[in-house]
Structure formats: C-alpha cells, structure tokens
Design a protein around this motif. Sequence first.
Motif, PDB file in Angstrom:
ATOM      1  N   GLY A   4     -58.414  -0.736   1.339  1.00 42.14           N
ATOM      2  CA  GLY A   4     -57.276  -0.325   2.158  1.00 42.14           C
ATOM      3  C   GLY A   4     -57.654   0.830   3.076  1.00 42.14           C
ATOM      4  O   GLY A   4     -57.280   0.856   4.245  1.00 42.14           O
ATOM      5  N   GLU A   5     -58.432   1.761   2.532  1.00 49.05           N
ATOM      6  CA  GLU A   5     -58.836   2.929   3.306  1.00 49.05           C
ATOM      7  C   GLU A   5     -59.784   2.520   4.441  1.00 49.05           C
ATOM      8  O   GLU A   5     -59.667   2.988   5.575  1.00 49.05           O
ATOM      9  CB  GLU A   5     -59.527   3.920   2.351  1.00 49.05           C
ATOM     10  N   HIS A   6     -60.716   1.635   4.125  1.00 51.80           N
ATOM     11  CA  HIS A   6     -61.631   1.137   5.163  1.00 51.80           C
ATOM     12  C   HIS A   6     -60.860   0.418   6.271  1.00 51.80           C
ATOM     13  O   HIS A   6     -61.105   0.619   7.448  1.00 51.80           O
ATOM     14  CB  HIS A   6     -62.659   0.178   4.550  1.00 51.80           C
ATOM     15  N   LEU A   7     -59.930  -0.427   5.858  1.00 51.17           N
ATOM     16  CA  LEU A   7     -59.167  -1.196   6.846  1.00 51.17           C
ATOM     17  C   LEU A   7     -58.294  -0.286   7.699  1.00 51.17           C
ATOM     18  O   LEU A   7     -58.138  -0.507   8.894  1.00 51.17           O
ATOM     19  CB  LEU A   7     -58.298  -2.251   6.145  1.00 51.17           C
ATOM     20  N   ARG A   8     -57.764   0.761   7.080  1.00 54.87           N
ATOM     21  CA  ARG A   8     -56.924   1.688   7.834  1.00 54.87           C
ATOM     22  C   ARG A   8     -57.740   2.354   8.946  1.00 54.87           C
ATOM     23  O   ARG A   8     -57.321   2.420  10.097  1.00 54.87           O
ATOM     24  CB  ARG A   8     -56.358   2.750   6.888  1.00 54.87           C
ATOM     25  N   LEU A   9     -58.961   2.764   8.579  1.00 55.70           N
ATOM     26  CA  LEU A   9     -59.812   3.401   9.580  1.00 55.70           C
ATOM     27  C   LEU A   9     -60.239   2.391  10.656  1.00 55.70           C
ATOM     28  O   LEU A   9     -60.308   2.717  11.840  1.00 55.70           O
ATOM     29  CB  LEU A   9     -61.047   4.014   8.890  1.00 55.70           C
ATOM     30  N   MET A  10     -60.494   1.154  10.229  1.00 56.18           N
ATOM     31  CA  MET A  10     -60.877   0.126  11.205  1.00 56.18           C
ATOM     32  C   MET A  10     -59.742  -0.127  12.200  1.00 56.18           C
ATOM     33  O   MET A  10     -59.978  -0.340  13.385  1.00 56.18           O
ATOM     34  CB  MET A  10     -61.258  -1.183  10.496  1.00 56.18           C
ATOM     35  N   ARG A  11     -58.511  -0.096  11.707  1.00 54.17           N
ATOM     36  CA  ARG A  11     -57.358  -0.282  12.602  1.00 54.17           C
ATOM     37  C   ARG A  11     -57.285   0.837  13.623  1.00 54.17           C
ATOM     38  O   ARG A  11     -57.066   0.607  14.804  1.00 54.17           O
ATOM     39  CB  ARG A  11     -56.071  -0.278  11.781  1.00 54.17           C
ATOM     40  N   GLU A  12     -57.504   2.048  13.128  1.00 56.54           N
ATOM     41  CA  GLU A  12     -57.434   3.220  13.998  1.00 56.54           C
ATOM     42  C   GLU A  12     -58.513   3.134  15.089  1.00 56.54           C
ATOM     43  O   GLU A  12     -58.242   3.365  16.267  1.00 56.54           O
ATOM     44  CB  GLU A  12     -57.665   4.446  13.117  1.00 56.54           C
TER      45      GLU A  12
END
Lengths: 175, 226
Positions: A121-129
């Motif tokens: 989830g944390e990786h995906l959040r940063l990827m979205r950003e």
Amino acid sequence: MTIGQTLLGLLEEAGPRHGYDLKRAFDERFGHDRPLHYGQVYSTMSRLLKNGLVEVDGVEPGDGPERKRYAITEAGVTDVASWLAQPERPEPYLQSTLYTKIVLALLTGRDAAGLLDVQRGEHLRLMRELTRRKTEGDLADQLICDHALFHLEADLRWLELTAARLGRLAAEVGA
Amino acid sequence: MTGPLLHAENLHKTYRSTPALEGAGLAISAGEIVAVMGPSGSGKSTLLQCMAGIVRPDSGTVTYDGRVLSELGDAERSRLRRADFGFVFQFGQLVPELTCVENVALPLRLAGRRRRDAEQAALPWLERLEIAGLAGKRPGEISGGEGQRVAVARALACSPRVVFADEPTGALDSLNGERVMELLTAAARQSRAAVVLVTHEARVAAYADREIVVRDGRTRDLESSR
C-alpha cells in the motif's frame, strides 16, 4: 549522487561561478527533492580546491564572508570525464530491510502477510504521487519520476512474489 | 447521491468447479478511478465482468445507481451497458470493417443516433485522444497504441458514468501504455466518469485514485489494511 562531480560538471558547463550560483544551478537541475545545504556546497568546494580540481578565480569582499569565485582546472575536467565514463555499480540490495522484517515477523509469529500488504500500500501510494507529478510536469520531471517508478515497481514485484512464497519461507526459516 | 455509484458485495462465482470469486466486494463513487490489481487467475476480470453485468454472480449483489443488476431483465441490463457503461479491453474490440470514426460512433448509433450525427459527435473524441488524423482509417491500418486510443474514445463517446477497462495497456509497450493511461484518466476525470481499471501492472494502477487487490477471489483494500 556524487555532489562533488556534479558541481564540477556544472562549473565546466557554465564557466567560473560563485558557490551560491552553483547551489542554485544544482537545485534547479537535480535538487527536486533535496536542495543542497550551503554548508554542503562550501565544504565540497574546499575539498575540490584542496585536490586541485578547482581553483579560485577571484574573490569579492562583502558584508558577510568573502565570496570566492571558482573555476574548474584541467584535472577537474579530467575527473568529470572519467566519472561520466565509469558505469555505476548496480545496487543489488541483497540485505534489504524488508527481507529482514519479513523473516523476523515469521520467526516471532507475527502477521508477515499483513506486513507485506501494508508495504504494498505504501509503495503504491508513492507511485500514485509520482505518477501525478509526472503527468503534470515537464520532461525532466517525467524522467526523474520514471526512474523512481521503475524501482518501486521492481520492489512491488518482489513483494508480490514474496507474498506468494510466504508459506515456503516460513518452513525454511523454521518459523 | 451520497452512497457509492456502483457497489459489489460479497460476490461468489465458480466456473465449473473452479472458484473465481469468494466473497469479493468493491464500492466506487461517481467519478472515482479505482485500480483492481492481482496476479493472473486471482479473479479480478471476473469481478469486473460481474460489476458490468456481463457475468451473473452465483451469489452476492451488484448495485448500480440504486438498482440491483441481477434483478434487471436481460434487455434492461443490455440497455444499461450501452447507455451508462463504457468498455476498454486489451485487444480485439474494434470492428475491423469500420473506420476509426465509425468505430467510435458505434455505441452512439446503437443508442439510436443517426449516422451523420453520431460521427459528428465522435470526431471531438478522436481529437481529444490525439488521433483525429486516423478518422478514415480501419483498425488494420493503425498501430496497437492507436487502436487502444480509438477504443478509449469509443468507451467515452457515449458519456458513460462508469468505464470498465480490463488490462487496457496489456498489449502495448510502456511508452504507448502510459500515453493511453494518461489520456484515459484525463478524459474520464474531465467527463466525471468512474473507472474500474483491472491491471496487474503497478505503473498502470498508479494512475488511479486508489487500488484494491484481488487475491484468491477475495478483495483487499490496501488503504485500510494499515
């Protein structure tokens, strides 16, 4: 990133400059997330000066400390050239913190699958950003963000693979 | 409306003896872009098909705008799919005999618009997807990336409230794939269309507002797993 060689390269490109101008040029081109501290610039320039890679081209007295203008030397130009020609060592991350956390979670009877999900989830959040920043930015932003995105994607693939192999890993580490 | 526009709850679906969904659920608000991720065979495409009313779940409900899809007749479900939903698949979705503009105009014609009127309405979509020059070409004469842009234009041309995209960039190289995603998400946001985006690629999912993961037929919301 090697700050010394980057500053040298900027000096080579633009000719003699003050430390302040070098910092500005660095931040503008490469300091998107981490602008340089003045202290870093001046300590780096003193080191380059000591090693004969730059020389003082002029000094302007001012209210504060005197402002030195630096110029790149022949040795400095050679240093930049050999740094650019040298490939970077690929970083294999063999001792990753994530691996350690997962094994420890298994050994201590904690929820290793949950840990992997939270990390995902944390990786995906940063990827979205980064994707948002890339979509709104110029080509330089796109390239910088893409570099980070590809690395995060590789991490994510590892997280997925590890999630699929958790049972076997638990057996192997004796959890 | 305050609740979700599209809401799948506790879906179960088994193909022969193989379970595809085992209690999956997903709620999407109007205008929201949600990526559905998961490995091959995890059930993510089945979830999309159930939510779009293409496949009927064995149990569980899909509610769209206050209506339960399984309680609608076939004709009503088809009408809903034509009028309110848009679809983009990995490949093979364009009619090879029709030109690009005719392909984009097709859902409008199926909805009863006259040919000239439908094609007039389709043209701005080709422009928006930066493929206005391809209007008169047939799918066989354009590249895969261009074909996907035509498919995106077609999915959005009938002003759907939900776009279902199943691996829309699966057959494209990363540069073309990213462009298609940029155009798809930008156009959907502008039209306030919700998007259910099925993908196994994190870089594609990163264009969404949030992600859920399907694993062994169950959904997991990563945002709420903290």
